[in-house]
Design a protein around this motif. Structure first.
Motif, PDB file in Angstrom:
ATOM      1  N   ASP A 233      54.317  35.310  51.073  1.00 56.73           N
ATOM      2  CA  ASP A 233      53.032  34.644  50.846  1.00 56.73           C
ATOM      3  C   ASP A 233      51.828  35.566  51.054  1.00 56.73           C
ATOM      4  OD1 ASP A 233      52.172  32.232  49.740  1.00 56.73           O
ATOM      5  OD2 ASP A 233      51.364  31.531  51.655  1.00 56.73           O
ATOM      6  N   ASP A 234      52.056  36.834  51.434  1.00 59.16           N
ATOM      7  CA  ASP A 234      50.925  37.780  51.507  1.00 59.16           C
ATOM      8  C   ASP A 234      50.363  38.033  50.113  1.00 59.16           C
ATOM      9  OD1 ASP A 234      51.074  38.173  54.233  1.00 59.16           O
ATOM     10  OD2 ASP A 234      52.296  39.995  54.104  1.00 59.16           O
ATOM     11  N   VAL A 235      49.037  38.193  50.034  1.00 57.98           N
ATOM     12  CA  VAL A 235      48.401  38.647  48.798  1.00 57.98           C
ATOM     13  C   VAL A 235      48.048  40.121  48.999  1.00 57.98           C
ATOM     14  CG1 VAL A 235      46.455  38.381  47.219  1.00 57.98           C
ATOM     15  CG2 VAL A 235      47.512  36.367  48.252  1.00 57.98           C
ATOM     16  N   VAL A 236      48.552  40.974  48.129  1.00 61.61           N
ATOM     17  CA  VAL A 236      48.389  42.413  48.329  1.00 61.61           C
ATOM     18  C   VAL A 236      47.954  43.094  47.034  1.00 61.61           C
ATOM     19  CG1 VAL A 236      50.079  42.547  50.197  1.00 61.61           C
ATOM     20  CG2 VAL A 236      50.824  42.889  47.835  1.00 61.61           C
ATOM     21  N   SER A 237      47.299  44.234  47.208  1.00 61.80           N
ATOM     22  CA  SER A 237      47.015  45.147  46.106  1.00 61.80           C
ATOM     23  C   SER A 237      47.844  46.405  46.342  1.00 61.80           C
ATOM     24  CB  SER A 237      45.528  45.489  46.068  1.00 61.80           C
ATOM     25  OG  SER A 237      45.274  46.573  45.192  1.00 61.80           O
ATOM     26  N   VAL A 238      48.636  46.776  45.337  1.00 61.50           N
ATOM     27  CA  VAL A 238      49.474  47.972  45.437  1.00 61.50           C
ATOM     28  C   VAL A 238      48.906  49.024  44.496  1.00 61.50           C
ATOM     29  CG1 VAL A 238      51.781  48.935  45.125  1.00 61.50           C
ATOM     30  CG2 VAL A 238      51.516  46.589  45.988  1.00 61.50           C
ATOM     31  N   LYS A 239      48.458  50.156  45.048  1.00 63.85           N
ATOM     32  CA  LYS A 239      47.941  51.256  44.240  1.00 63.85           C
ATOM     33  C   LYS A 239      48.916  52.428  44.316  1.00 63.85           C
ATOM     34  CE  LYS A 239      43.033  50.247  45.081  1.00 63.85           C
ATOM     35  NZ  LYS A 239      41.759  50.817  45.581  1.00 63.85           N
ATOM     36  N   GLY A 240      49.251  52.973  43.149  1.00 67.63           N
ATOM     37  CA  GLY A 240      50.158  54.113  43.123  1.00 67.63           C
ATOM     38  C   GLY A 240      51.608  53.721  42.938  1.00 67.63           C
ATOM     39  N   GLY A 241      51.846  52.555  42.344  1.00 67.04           N
ATOM     40  CA  GLY A 241      53.217  52.138  42.067  1.00 67.04           C
ATOM     41  C   GLY A 241      53.736  52.765  40.781  1.00 67.04           C
ATOM     42  N   TYR A 242      55.030  52.680  40.589  1.00 75.28           N
ATOM     43  CA  TYR A 242      55.666  53.154  39.361  1.00 75.28           C
ATOM     44  C   TYR A 242      56.744  52.158  38.968  1.00 75.28           C
ATOM     45  CZ  TYR A 242      58.993  54.997  42.822  1.00 75.28           C
ATOM     46  OH  TYR A 242      59.863  55.126  43.875  1.00 75.28           O
ATOM     47  N   ASN A 261      46.971  47.277  50.232  1.00 77.08           N
ATOM     48  CA  ASN A 261      45.897  46.575  50.940  1.00 77.08           C
ATOM     49  C   ASN A 261      46.181  45.086  50.938  1.00 77.08           C
ATOM     50  OD1 ASN A 261      44.078  48.857  51.458  1.00 77.08           O
ATOM     51  ND2 ASN A 261      43.847  48.943  49.236  1.00 77.08           N
ATOM     52  N   PHE A 262      45.953  44.455  52.068  1.00 79.48           N
ATOM     53  CA  PHE A 262      46.147  43.012  52.195  1.00 79.48           C
ATOM     54  C   PHE A 262      44.827  42.316  51.877  1.00 79.48           C
ATOM     55  CE2 PHE A 262      49.553  44.915  54.471  1.00 79.48           C
ATOM     56  CZ  PHE A 262      50.621  44.044  54.338  1.00 79.48           C
ATOM     57  N   LEU A 263      44.877  41.342  50.949  1.00 80.03           N
ATOM     58  CA  LEU A 263      43.683  40.673  50.446  1.00 80.03           C
ATOM     59  C   LEU A 263      43.589  39.249  50.975  1.00 80.03           C
ATOM     60  CD1 LEU A 263      43.915  41.840  46.714  1.00 80.03           C
ATOM     61  CD2 LEU A 263      42.826  43.016  48.646  1.00 80.03           C
ATOM     62  N   ASP A 264      42.431  38.650  50.770  1.00 81.73           N
ATOM     63  CA  ASP A 264      42.237  37.260  51.171  1.00 81.73           C
ATOM     64  C   ASP A 264      43.132  36.342  50.356  1.00 81.73           C
ATOM     65  OD1 ASP A 264      40.605  34.502  50.863  1.00 81.73           O
ATOM     66  OD2 ASP A 264      40.081  35.474  52.765  1.00 81.73           O
ATOM     67  N   ASP A 265      43.649  35.313  50.990  1.00 84.40           N
ATOM     68  CA  ASP A 265      44.576  34.391  50.331  1.00 84.40           C
ATOM     69  C   ASP A 265      43.976  33.745  49.091  1.00 84.40           C
ATOM     70  OD1 ASP A 265      47.302  32.947  50.774  1.00 84.40           O
ATOM     71  OD2 ASP A 265      45.889  31.314  50.365  1.00 84.40           O
ATOM     72  N   SER A 266      42.657  33.605  49.065  1.00 85.11           N
ATOM     73  CA  SER A 266      41.999  32.930  47.942  1.00 85.11           C
ATOM     74  C   SER A 266      41.964  33.783  46.675  1.00 85.11           C
ATOM     75  CB  SER A 266      40.572  32.539  48.331  1.00 85.11           C
ATOM     76  OG  SER A 266      39.812  33.696  48.645  1.00 85.11           O
ATOM     77  N   GLU A 267      42.379  35.042  46.755  1.00 84.68           N
ATOM     78  CA  GLU A 267      42.358  35.923  45.587  1.00 84.68           C
ATOM     79  C   GLU A 267      43.314  35.460  44.492  1.00 84.68           C
ATOM     80  OE1 GLU A 267      40.663  38.770  44.853  1.00 84.68           O
ATOM     81  OE2 GLU A 267      39.410  38.646  46.651  1.00 84.68           O
ATOM     82  N   LEU A 268      44.349  34.711  44.861  1.00 86.09           N
ATOM     83  CA  LEU A 268      45.340  34.242  43.892  1.00 86.09           C
ATOM     84  C   LEU A 268      45.697  32.786  44.166  1.00 86.09           C
ATOM     85  CD1 LEU A 268      47.859  37.238  43.628  1.00 86.09           C
ATOM     86  CD2 LEU A 268      46.390  36.371  41.809  1.00 86.09           C
ATOM     87  N   PRO A 269      46.166  32.063  43.144  1.00 89.40           N
ATOM     88  CA  PRO A 269      46.622  30.687  43.358  1.00 89.40           C
ATOM     89  C   PRO A 269      47.760  30.641  44.376  1.00 89.40           C
ATOM     90  CG  PRO A 269      46.416  31.163  41.013  1.00 89.40           C
ATOM     91  CD  PRO A 269      46.267  32.465  41.731  1.00 89.40           C
ATOM     92  N   PRO A 270      48.007  29.470  44.962  1.00 85.16           N
ATOM     93  CA  PRO A 270      49.090  29.353  45.952  1.00 85.16           C
ATOM     94  C   PRO A 270      50.459  29.612  45.320  1.00 85.16           C
ATOM     95  CG  PRO A 270      48.178  27.194  45.408  1.00 85.16           C
ATOM     96  CD  PRO A 270      47.273  28.210  44.791  1.00 85.16           C
ATOM     97  N   ALA A 271      51.442  29.868  46.175  1.00 87.05           N
ATOM     98  CA  ALA A 271      52.775  30.260  45.716  1.00 87.05           C
ATOM     99  C   ALA A 271      53.421  29.202  44.836  1.00 87.05           C
ATOM    100  CB  ALA A 271      53.674  30.560  46.920  1.00 87.05           C
TER     101      ALA A 271
END
Length: 436
Positions: A233-242, A261-271
């Motif tokens: 349920d974490d909302v994350v931004s992954v930079k540098g993936g492949y 980076n861990f983002l605010d839960d409101s950045e995406l709809p619920p699971a």
């Protein structure tokens, strides 16, 4: 005819690798034949000539410049121009002795690649410098290419204008658009599930964190080769993936070179909203090579042989033919039900596999009743015939994981149902298309 000036250093390289035993004229003639007549790439042509005269291709030093995106791993004698994106120093132990090595990331206008320098640099270089690397080699590490600079590698510092300006900023990508081979991408998603497991690598055991990450556009499996502290349920931004793939299904991978980076839960709809599967066309799936937990709306155009009431080998689970398993010979098979069909949505077609539980739902009776029906009719094929009557030419909505191989796309159904069609809505859409 290939440019003489361009080929000159490569001719000298071949001549040296063959201990000066073959003339320049002979080498030039054969090299031109490989390149101009047979269309063989320069690097392959050089290795072929050296092998032909019983030389060692690893003695070749000079290589044509290679772009980062073209390095696939397990390659020797690589030459490339790149910018140093990051540079770090590390001490390791080799034969009980301390040794300084260097590691970081190199990049050009096509992408980035991790590197390890096993020997000290003989030129003064730093982050941001443009360098030419000759006679490097590449291997695979955590399923992605890594460049190695060894004792026979030469490094030359170049002017900044020798390489197009490079931005280390990752490519922002919606999850549904990830494709095999993509590097240095950034995705934002919600962790739908994650589990830790220990896997064996050539360098010993390593912890792997795997699961599914989703955004509004879709879902993708991920593998994290570093403990970023990810939780469900974490909302994350992954930079540098492949992106790699397994049986055609794209998989996002990232390691300690990535930024999470861990983002605010409101950045995406619920699971629970993101768990609703994306509806994709078969042509979209073909471009992606597969998908996790996707939905396809299509028409069943065929129910293939091997559908209906079947019998499986009790040892390996393979479908048996005429009482025999192709591995274990004659066996008393275990009964099962399945559908092996073909779905077509107008953009393409795929094979769909429907398990016993879902096949019982389509038939509206269970395996035991199917066995009784086949015995009464003294014909096992009556179940397949009934499935054909119920499914052929019917609009179907199927949900599941979609893989691909040399035979095409295959959907392993988790859910399958008849799709209700709104005739008026379909007519309006058709009319709109005609008007356009």
């Amino acid at each position: 005819m290939s440019d003489k000036e361009e080929l000159a250093p490569h001719i000298e390289d071949i001549k040296r690798a063959l201990n000066e035993e073959i003339s320049k004229e002979q080498i030039e003639k054969e090299l031109n034949t490989y390149i101009d007549v047979y269309g063989v790439p320069l690097g392959s042509a050089k290795r072929s000539i050296v092998k032909k005269y019983e030389g060692d291709p690893q003695e070749l030093y000079v290589s044509s410049d290679k772009k980062v995106e073209d390095i696939q791993g397990d390659e020797q004698g690589l030459t490339l121009k790149a910018r140093i994106v990051s540079l770090n120093e590390k001490e390791i132990e080799v034969d009980n002795e301390p040794k300084q090595i260097y590691y970081g990331i190199l990049g050009d206008d096509t992408g980035t690649i991790p590197f390890t320098a096993w020997e000290p640099f003989h030129v003064d270089v730093d982050k941001g410098d443009v360098i030419k690397v000759e006679n490097a080699y590449a291997n695979m590490w955590n399923d992605k290419p890594q460049l190695n600079l060894g004792s026979r590698t030469s490094i030359k510092k170049l002017d900044q204008d020798e390489l197009p300006s490079y931005s280390s900023e990752p490519q922002v990508c919606d999850i549904k658009n990830v494709r095999e081979g993509m590097r240095n991408i950034q995705v934002t998603g919600r962790i739908m599930d994650v589990e830790q497991k220990t896997v064996n690598t050539k360098n010993g055991e390593k912890d792997l964190y795997s699961g599914v990450i989703a955004d509004e556009s879709g879902k993708v499996q991920f593998s994290a080769w570093h403990d970023f502290g990810l939780s469900e349920d974490d909302v994350v931004s992954v930079k540098g993936g492949y992106v790699r793939s397994w049986r055609g299904i794209p998989q996002l991978s990232f390691d300690d070179n990535a930024e999470v980076n861990f983002l605010d839960d409101s950045e995406l709809p619920p699971a629970d909203e993101l768990s609703d599967s994306s509806i994709l066309t078969i042509s979209e799936l073909a471009k992606r090579g597969g998908a996790v937990d996707a939905v396809v709306d299509a028409v069943m155009i065929d129910v293939k042989s091997g559908s209906g009431l079947i019998f499986r080998c009790p040892e390996c689970g393979r479908v048996i033919q005429k009482g025999a398993c192709r591995v274990h010979g004659r066996v008393d098979g275990d009964p099962d039900l399945r559908v092996k069909g073909v779905l077509d949505d107008g953009t393409g077609a795929l094979t769909v596999i429907v398990n016993r539980e879902l096949t019982e739902k389509i038939l509206d009776y269970d395996l035991e009743e199917a066995m009784d029906t086949a015995r009464d009719k003294m014909n096992q094929d009556v179940i397949k015939d009934e499935l054909e009557e119920k499914l052929i030419a019917q609009p179907i909505r199927a949900r599941g994981d979609i893989t691909s191989d040399e035979y095409g796309l295959m959907l392993i159904a988790k859910e399958i149902d008849y799709k209700k069609i709104d005739v008026e809505e379909e007519a309006r859409e058709l009319l709109d298309e005609v008007r356009v």
